[in-house]
Design a protein around this motif. Structure first.
Motif, mmCIF file in Angstrom:
data_model
loop_
_atom_site.group_PDB
_atom_site.id
_atom_site.type_symbol
_atom_site.label_atom_id
_atom_site.label_comp_id
_atom_site.label_asym_id
_atom_site.label_seq_id
_atom_site.Cartn_x
_atom_site.Cartn_y
_atom_site.Cartn_z
ATOM 1 N N ASN A 67 0.853 -1.183 0.000
ATOM 2 C CA ASN A 67 0.000 0.000 0.000
ATOM 3 C C ASN A 67 0.890 1.235 0.000
ATOM 4 N N ASP A 68 1.337 1.634 -1.175
ATOM 5 C CA ASP A 68 2.255 2.765 -1.292
ATOM 6 C C ASP A 68 1.588 4.044 -1.776
ATOM 7 N N ASP A 69 0.278 4.000 -2.002
ATOM 8 C CA ASP A 69 -0.383 5.154 -2.603
ATOM 9 C C ASP A 69 -1.721 5.471 -1.946
ATOM 10 N N GLY A 70 -1.796 5.228 -0.641
ATOM 11 C CA GLY A 70 -3.028 5.534 0.075
ATOM 12 C C GLY A 70 -4.190 4.621 -0.264
ATOM 13 N N GLY A 71 -3.906 3.438 -0.764
ATOM 14 C CA GLY A 71 -4.943 2.452 -1.063
ATOM 15 C C GLY A 71 -5.480 2.507 -2.472
ATOM 16 N N GLN A 72 -5.015 3.446 -3.303
ATOM 17 C CA GLN A 72 -5.574 3.578 -4.653
ATOM 18 C C GLN A 72 -5.340 2.328 -5.490
ATOM 19 N N GLY A 73 -4.104 1.830 -5.516
ATOM 20 C CA GLY A 73 -3.806 0.644 -6.312
ATOM 21 C C GLY A 73 -4.545 -0.585 -5.837
ATOM 22 N N LEU A 74 -4.654 -0.732 -4.512
ATOM 23 C CA LEU A 74 -5.370 -1.887 -3.966
ATOM 24 C C LEU A 74 -6.858 -1.803 -4.292
ATOM 25 N N ASN A 75 -7.428 -0.612 -4.187
ATOM 26 C CA ASN A 75 -8.844 -0.449 -4.514
ATOM 27 C C ASN A 75 -9.102 -0.734 -5.990
ATOM 28 N N GLU A 76 -8.197 -0.323 -6.861
ATOM 29 C CA GLU A 76 -8.355 -0.601 -8.291
ATOM 30 C C GLU A 76 -8.288 -2.102 -8.556
ATOM 31 N N MET A 77 -7.378 -2.798 -7.864
ATOM 32 C CA MET A 77 -7.259 -4.239 -8.033
ATOM 33 C C MET A 77 -8.513 -4.946 -7.530
ATOM 34 N N GLY A 78 -8.973 -4.575 -6.330
ATOM 35 C CA GLY A 78 -10.167 -5.202 -5.775
ATOM 36 C C GLY A 78 -11.404 -4.954 -6.627
ATOM 37 N N THR A 79 -11.537 -3.737 -7.157
ATOM 38 C CA THR A 79 -12.680 -3.401 -8.001
ATOM 39 C C THR A 79 -12.674 -4.230 -9.283
ATOM 40 N N ALA A 80 -11.476 -4.393 -9.888
ATOM 41 C CA ALA A 80 -11.368 -5.187 -11.114
ATOM 42 C C ALA A 80 -11.719 -6.647 -10.860
ATOM 43 N N MET A 81 -11.236 -7.210 -9.765
ATOM 44 C CA MET A 81 -11.539 -8.603 -9.442
ATOM 45 C C MET A 81 -13.025 -8.786 -9.194
ATOM 46 N N LYS A 82 -13.624 -7.859 -8.454
ATOM 47 C CA LYS A 82 -15.049 -7.956 -8.146
ATOM 48 C C LYS A 82 -15.892 -7.876 -9.408
ATOM 49 N N ALA A 83 -15.464 -7.030 -10.360
ATOM 50 C CA ALA A 83 -16.229 -6.833 -11.597
ATOM 51 C C ALA A 83 -15.881 -7.840 -12.685
ATOM 52 N N GLY A 84 -14.840 -8.665 -12.454
ATOM 53 C CA GLY A 84 -14.432 -9.615 -13.483
ATOM 54 C C GLY A 84 -13.784 -8.933 -14.670
ATOM 55 N N ARG A 85 -13.027 -7.887 -14.387
ATOM 56 C CA ARG A 85 -12.402 -7.097 -15.439
ATOM 57 C C ARG A 85 -10.879 -7.242 -15.376
ATOM 58 N N GLY A 86 -10.246 -7.378 -16.512
ATOM 59 C CA GLY A 86 -8.801 -7.498 -16.556
ATOM 60 C C GLY A 86 -8.117 -6.270 -15.982
ATOM 61 N N HIS A 87 -6.974 -6.483 -15.324
ATOM 62 C CA HIS A 87 -6.296 -5.360 -14.673
ATOM 63 C C HIS A 87 -4.809 -5.665 -14.520
ATOM 64 N N VAL A 88 -3.991 -4.693 -14.839
ATOM 65 C CA VAL A 88 -2.546 -4.792 -14.598
ATOM 66 C C VAL A 88 -2.244 -4.042 -13.313
ATOM 67 N N TYR A 89 -1.763 -4.754 -12.308
ATOM 68 C CA TYR A 89 -1.508 -4.143 -11.007
ATOM 69 C C TYR A 89 -0.162 -3.433 -10.979
ATOM 70 N N SER A 90 0.842 -4.060 -11.538
ATOM 71 C CA SER A 90 2.171 -3.450 -11.499
ATOM 72 C C SER A 90 3.001 -3.925 -12.675
ATOM 73 N N VAL A 91 3.959 -3.092 -13.046
ATOM 74 C CA VAL A 91 4.905 -3.413 -14.110
ATOM 75 C C VAL A 91 6.299 -3.016 -13.628
ATOM 76 N N SER A 92 7.208 -3.932 -13.682
ATOM 77 C CA SER A 92 8.608 -3.622 -13.370
ATOM 78 C C SER A 92 9.460 -3.941 -14.588
ATOM 79 N N GLU A 93 10.413 -3.060 -14.871
ATOM 80 C CA GLU A 93 11.244 -3.211 -16.063
ATOM 81 C C GLU A 93 12.710 -3.302 -15.695
ATOM 82 N N GLU A 94 13.418 -4.053 -16.504
ATOM 83 C CA GLU A 94 14.865 -4.161 -16.412
ATOM 84 C C GLU A 94 15.387 -4.291 -17.836
ATOM 85 N N PRO A 95 16.667 -4.133 -18.053
ATOM 86 C CA PRO A 95 17.179 -4.189 -19.429
ATOM 87 C C PRO A 95 16.779 -5.474 -20.152
#
Length: 235
Positions: A67-95
């Motif tokens: 929870n690094d953003d006041g719950g925004q990312g978690l709420n978006e993830m929970g809402t997507a799961m509840k609605a059955g909608r695809g969602h990308v929670y996080s992306v990490s990049e390296e070379p």
């Protein structure tokens, strides 16, 4: 292959009227019992899928959502799961590579959703590797998302970070992870040794009744012995 016969979501465990934990189980005709656990862990959410696939092999997957953003990312993830909608929670990049944590509804089979950590390599022949994944019925993901949203308001900056792995032991009746904060039971006198660490559903006979109703769901012999021992003690 195989099919899910039913699922049994359970109401969250509460502290002071506030939910802190929820879990549910799907019964698969080939893979047996498939558990999903959502709980508060420090200032974040811990989702445990048992079993899941880790590097192609069955294992328990503890996924910590910070929870690094006041719950925004978690709420978006929970809402997507509840609605059955695809969602990308996080992306990490390296070379030369990218790792994505995503919820994929109705994939690969209709009515089944997947939570996955996927690694992709750049280039025309770039590989796509599912490093970790858990498939569950969409109804079970919806219940998990709904209860994740109920837990998020309890999180705050004063809670410990909870960056480590939470200790748990598998229930001997169903192999669901039982954490220190989970309610559990010890059966004494029914066997030469106490049958410890039973989750409350195995301890009250609910798991065995659900298995009998599902009919044909594979169960490890050691699990069945534990469940039948509980049933005999309750008779």
């Amino acid at each position: 292959m195989g099919r899910h016969k039913l699922h049994k979501p359970r109401a969250p465990r509460s502290e002071g009227g506030q939910p802190t934990e929820w879990f549910g189980t799907a019964f698969h005709s080939v893979r047996g019992m498939q558990h999903l656990d959502v709980r508060r862990s420090g200032n974040g959410i811990l989702i445990t899928s048992s079993p899941a696939e880790i590097d192609g092999a069955p294992a328990s997957w503890q996924l910590r959502l910070r929870n690094d953003d006041g719950g925004q990312g978690l709420n978006e993830m929970g809402t997507a799961m509840k609605a059955g909608r695809g969602h990308v929670y996080s992306v990490s990049e390296e070379p030369g590579a990218k790792t994505v944590l995503a919820f994929l509804p109705n994939h690969p089979a209709e009515g089944v959703g997947t939570l996955a950590r996927v690694r992709t390599s750049e280039g025309p022949d770039g590989d796509v590797v599912f490093e970790r994944s858990a498939e569950r019925p969409m109804g079970l993901w919806a219940e998990a998302g709904e209860n994740l949203l109920r837990i998020v308001p309890q999180l705050g900056p004063d809670a410990p970070a909870g960056d480590g792995v939470d200790d748990c032991l598998p229930c001997p009746g169903c192999y669901r992870p039982v954490y220190e904060s989970s309610s559990s039971r010890t059966l004494i006198g029914a066997t030469p040794f106490p049958l410890a660490g039973l989750c409350r559903l195995c301890a009250d006979g609910s798991t065995l009744r659900s298995l009998r109703q599902a009919d044909g769901v594979p169960v490890d012999p050691e699990q069945l012995v534990a469940l039948e021992t509980v049933a005999a003690a309750m008779a």
